[in-house]
Motif scaffolding. Sequence first.
Motif, PDB file in Angstrom:
ATOM      1  N   PHE A 130      53.866  25.150  43.583  1.00 36.89           N
ATOM      2  CA  PHE A 130      54.210  26.339  44.350  1.00 36.89           C
ATOM      3  C   PHE A 130      52.969  27.210  44.534  1.00 36.89           C
ATOM      4  CE2 PHE A 130      56.072  30.362  45.455  1.00 36.89           C
ATOM      5  CZ  PHE A 130      57.259  30.045  46.110  1.00 36.89           C
ATOM      6  N   ALA A 131      52.217  27.408  43.450  1.00 36.54           N
ATOM      7  CA  ALA A 131      51.002  28.227  43.513  1.00 36.54           C
ATOM      8  C   ALA A 131      49.991  27.643  44.499  1.00 36.54           C
ATOM      9  CB  ALA A 131      50.383  28.347  42.124  1.00 36.54           C
ATOM     10  N   GLN A 132      49.891  26.333  44.527  1.00 34.89           N
ATOM     11  CA  GLN A 132      48.961  25.687  45.451  1.00 34.89           C
ATOM     12  C   GLN A 132      49.345  25.975  46.903  1.00 34.89           C
ATOM     13  OE1 GLN A 132      48.886  21.361  45.258  1.00 34.89           O
ATOM     14  NE2 GLN A 132      46.677  21.400  45.604  1.00 34.89           N
ATOM     15  N   VAL A 133      50.624  25.950  47.193  1.00 37.01           N
ATOM     16  CA  VAL A 133      51.078  26.201  48.561  1.00 37.01           C
ATOM     17  C   VAL A 133      50.856  27.662  48.946  1.00 37.01           C
ATOM     18  CG1 VAL A 133      53.080  26.213  50.092  1.00 37.01           C
ATOM     19  CG2 VAL A 133      52.709  24.287  48.563  1.00 37.01           C
ATOM     20  N   ILE A 134      51.172  28.601  48.034  1.00 37.52           N
ATOM     21  CA  ILE A 134      50.963  30.005  48.404  1.00 37.52           C
ATOM     22  C   ILE A 134      49.477  30.348  48.470  1.00 37.52           C
ATOM     23  CG2 ILE A 134      53.225  30.767  47.594  1.00 37.52           C
ATOM     24  CD1 ILE A 134      51.769  32.194  45.262  1.00 37.52           C
ATOM     25  N   ALA A 135      48.638  29.617  47.769  1.00 32.87           N
ATOM     26  CA  ALA A 135      47.195  29.853  47.852  1.00 32.87           C
ATOM     27  C   ALA A 135      46.627  29.422  49.192  1.00 32.87           C
ATOM     28  CB  ALA A 135      46.474  29.132  46.726  1.00 32.87           C
ATOM     29  N   MET A 136      47.274  28.459  49.842  1.00 34.32           N
ATOM     30  CA  MET A 136      46.806  28.010  51.152  1.00 34.32           C
ATOM     31  C   MET A 136      47.076  29.041  52.237  1.00 34.32           C
ATOM     32  SD  MET A 136      47.496  23.916  51.325  1.00 34.32           S
ATOM     33  CE  MET A 136      49.256  23.996  51.030  1.00 34.32           C
ATOM     34  N   TYR A 137      48.131  29.819  52.075  1.00 34.38           N
ATOM     35  CA  TYR A 137      48.527  30.771  53.116  1.00 34.38           C
ATOM     36  C   TYR A 137      47.436  31.801  53.419  1.00 34.38           C
ATOM     37  CZ  TYR A 137      51.702  33.444  56.001  1.00 34.38           C
ATOM     38  OH  TYR A 137      52.283  34.091  57.056  1.00 34.38           O
ATOM     39  N   PRO A 138      46.870  32.524  52.422  1.00 34.86           N
ATOM     40  CA  PRO A 138      45.844  33.516  52.770  1.00 34.86           C
ATOM     41  C   PRO A 138      44.530  32.905  53.266  1.00 34.86           C
ATOM     42  CG  PRO A 138      46.155  33.449  50.389  1.00 34.86           C
ATOM     43  CD  PRO A 138      47.217  32.579  51.008  1.00 34.86           C
ATOM     44  N   ARG A 139      44.322  31.611  53.016  1.00 35.90           N
ATOM     45  CA  ARG A 139      43.097  30.964  53.507  1.00 35.90           C
ATOM     46  C   ARG A 139      43.014  30.990  55.032  1.00 35.90           C
ATOM     47  NH1 ARG A 139      43.789  27.521  48.799  1.00 35.90           N
ATOM     48  NH2 ARG A 139      41.872  27.661  47.577  1.00 35.90           N
ATOM     49  N   LYS A 140      44.164  31.123  55.671  1.00 42.17           N
ATOM     50  CA  LYS A 140      44.182  31.187  57.136  1.00 42.17           C
ATOM     51  C   LYS A 140      43.573  32.495  57.640  1.00 42.17           C
ATOM     52  CE  LYS A 140      48.694  28.947  57.263  1.00 42.17           C
ATOM     53  NZ  LYS A 140      50.089  29.142  57.677  1.00 42.17           N
ATOM     54  N   TYR A 141      43.608  33.532  56.804  1.00 47.52           N
ATOM     55  CA  TYR A 141      43.255  34.878  57.259  1.00 47.52           C
ATOM     56  C   TYR A 141      42.059  35.495  56.545  1.00 47.52           C
ATOM     57  CZ  TYR A 141      47.938  34.277  59.049  1.00 47.52           C
ATOM     58  OH  TYR A 141      49.042  33.784  59.681  1.00 47.52           O
ATOM     59  N   ILE A 142      41.780  35.068  55.335  1.00 48.64           N
ATOM     60  CA  ILE A 142      40.701  35.670  54.547  1.00 48.64           C
ATOM     61  C   ILE A 142      39.530  34.697  54.497  1.00 48.64           C
ATOM     62  CG2 ILE A 142      40.034  36.583  52.290  1.00 48.64           C
ATOM     63  CD1 ILE A 142      43.003  37.310  51.864  1.00 48.64           C
ATOM     64  N   LYS A 143      38.401  35.122  55.004  1.00 49.69           N
ATOM     65  CA  LYS A 143      37.231  34.240  55.076  1.00 49.69           C
ATOM     66  C   LYS A 143      36.241  34.452  53.932  1.00 49.69           C
ATOM     67  CE  LYS A 143      38.922  32.493  58.727  1.00 49.69           C
ATOM     68  NZ  LYS A 143      39.782  31.358  58.540  1.00 49.69           N
ATOM     69  N   SER A 144      36.275  35.593  53.290  1.00 49.64           N
ATOM     70  CA  SER A 144      35.371  35.880  52.177  1.00 49.64           C
ATOM     71  C   SER A 144      35.852  35.145  50.924  1.00 49.64           C
ATOM     72  CB  SER A 144      35.336  37.387  51.900  1.00 49.64           C
ATOM     73  OG  SER A 144      34.751  37.651  50.644  1.00 49.64           O
ATOM     74  N   ASP A 145      34.974  34.334  50.331  1.00 48.98           N
ATOM     75  CA  ASP A 145      35.345  33.593  49.125  1.00 48.98           C
ATOM     76  C   ASP A 145      35.716  34.529  47.980  1.00 48.98           C
ATOM     77  OD1 ASP A 145      34.992  31.142  50.338  1.00 48.98           O
ATOM     78  OD2 ASP A 145      32.945  30.881  49.581  1.00 48.98           O
ATOM     79  N   GLN A 146      34.979  35.606  47.816  1.00 54.82           N
ATOM     80  CA  GLN A 146      35.249  36.546  46.732  1.00 54.82           C
ATOM     81  C   GLN A 146      36.613  37.219  46.930  1.00 54.82           C
ATOM     82  OE1 GLN A 146      32.302  39.575  46.193  1.00 54.82           O
ATOM     83  NE2 GLN A 146      33.447  40.621  44.593  1.00 54.82           N
ATOM     84  N   LEU A 147      36.886  37.690  48.121  1.00 56.59           N
ATOM     85  CA  LEU A 147      38.182  38.317  48.397  1.00 56.59           C
ATOM     86  C   LEU A 147      39.319  37.312  48.266  1.00 56.59           C
ATOM     87  CD1 LEU A 147      37.340  40.592  51.449  1.00 56.59           C
ATOM     88  CD2 LEU A 147      37.734  41.291  49.080  1.00 56.59           C
ATOM     89  N   LEU A 148      39.084  36.091  48.687  1.00 59.04           N
ATOM     90  CA  LEU A 148      40.101  35.058  48.591  1.00 59.04           C
ATOM     91  C   LEU A 148      40.432  34.757  47.127  1.00 59.04           C
ATOM     92  CD1 LEU A 148      41.949  33.088  50.065  1.00 59.04           C
ATOM     93  CD2 LEU A 148      40.060  31.458  50.075  1.00 59.04           C
ATOM     94  N   ARG A 149      39.410  34.614  46.286  1.00 57.61           N
ATOM     95  CA  ARG A 149      39.646  34.363  44.858  1.00 57.61           C
ATOM     96  C   ARG A 149      40.454  35.486  44.228  1.00 57.61           C
ATOM     97  NH1 ARG A 149      34.390  32.385  45.070  1.00 57.61           N
ATOM     98  NH2 ARG A 149      33.552  34.388  44.429  1.00 57.61           N
ATOM     99  N   GLU A 150      40.094  36.729  44.546  1.00 51.27           N
ATOM    100  CA  GLU A 150      40.808  37.880  44.006  1.00 51.27           C
ATOM    101  C   GLU A 150      42.261  37.889  44.477  1.00 51.27           C
ATOM    102  OE1 GLU A 150      40.629  42.671  44.521  1.00 51.27           O
ATOM    103  OE2 GLU A 150      38.713  41.621  44.326  1.00 51.27           O
ATOM    104  N   ARG A 151      42.453  37.633  45.733  1.00 47.49           N
ATOM    105  CA  ARG A 151      43.793  37.622  46.304  1.00 47.49           C
ATOM    106  C   ARG A 151      44.656  36.524  45.688  1.00 47.49           C
ATOM    107  NH1 ARG A 151      46.138  38.338  51.271  1.00 47.49           N
ATOM    108  NH2 ARG A 151      48.176  37.419  51.109  1.00 47.49           N
ATOM    109  N   ILE A 152      44.101  35.343  45.524  1.00 48.10           N
ATOM    110  CA  ILE A 152      44.850  34.232  44.931  1.00 48.10           C
ATOM    111  C   ILE A 152      45.213  34.556  43.484  1.00 48.10           C
ATOM    112  CG2 ILE A 152      44.661  31.827  44.168  1.00 48.10           C
ATOM    113  CD1 ILE A 152      43.122  31.299  46.817  1.00 48.10           C
ATOM    114  N   ARG A 153      44.316  35.190  42.759  1.00 49.92           N
ATOM    115  CA  ARG A 153      44.590  35.588  41.376  1.00 49.92           C
ATOM    116  C   ARG A 153      45.739  36.596  41.334  1.00 49.92           C
ATOM    117  NH1 ARG A 153      39.974  37.677  40.113  1.00 49.92           N
ATOM    118  NH2 ARG A 153      40.644  39.827  40.242  1.00 49.92           N
ATOM    119  N   GLU A 154      45.726  37.568  42.221  1.00 46.31           N
ATOM    120  CA  GLU A 154      46.799  38.571  42.272  1.00 46.31           C
ATOM    121  C   GLU A 154      48.131  37.925  42.661  1.00 46.31           C
ATOM    122  OE1 GLU A 154      45.338  41.442  45.047  1.00 46.31           O
ATOM    123  OE2 GLU A 154      43.842  42.224  43.643  1.00 46.31           O
ATOM    124  N   ASP A 155      48.098  37.051  43.650  1.00 48.32           N
ATOM    125  CA  ASP A 155      49.322  36.369  44.074  1.00 48.32           C
ATOM    126  C   ASP A 155      49.879  35.504  42.939  1.00 48.32           C
ATOM    127  OD1 ASP A 155      49.042  37.538  46.568  1.00 48.32           O
ATOM    128  OD2 ASP A 155      48.461  35.682  47.594  1.00 48.32           O
TER     129      ASP A 155
END
Length: 84
Positions: free
Chosen positions: A45-70
């Motif tokens: 489940f976590a893997q699937v929800i982690a793919m969703y913000p990848r469509k919109y967030i291009k910064s690796d640092q912001l993406l890592r933070e967002r995935i951690r929060e999610d």
Amino acid sequence: MAWTDLISGCFGFGTAPFATNRPDEDSAKAAISAAQAEGATKAEFAQVIAMYPRKYIKSDQLLRERIREDAGRLDKLWKVSPVN
């Protein structure tokens, strides 16, 4: 409907975090219940929800933070799911 089809409703809009308001949380609980009923693990489940913000967030640092929060919100919701 497969649980993966329910994921988009857990974000409200494209760049919104996972399950941060009541309607999104309710959608997330429904998706989690469906996933558990189909035998999906929390990691899947976590893997699937982690793919969703990848469509919109291009910064690796912001993406890592967002995935951690999610993932943190997923941990809390997964534990209270009725299937557990």
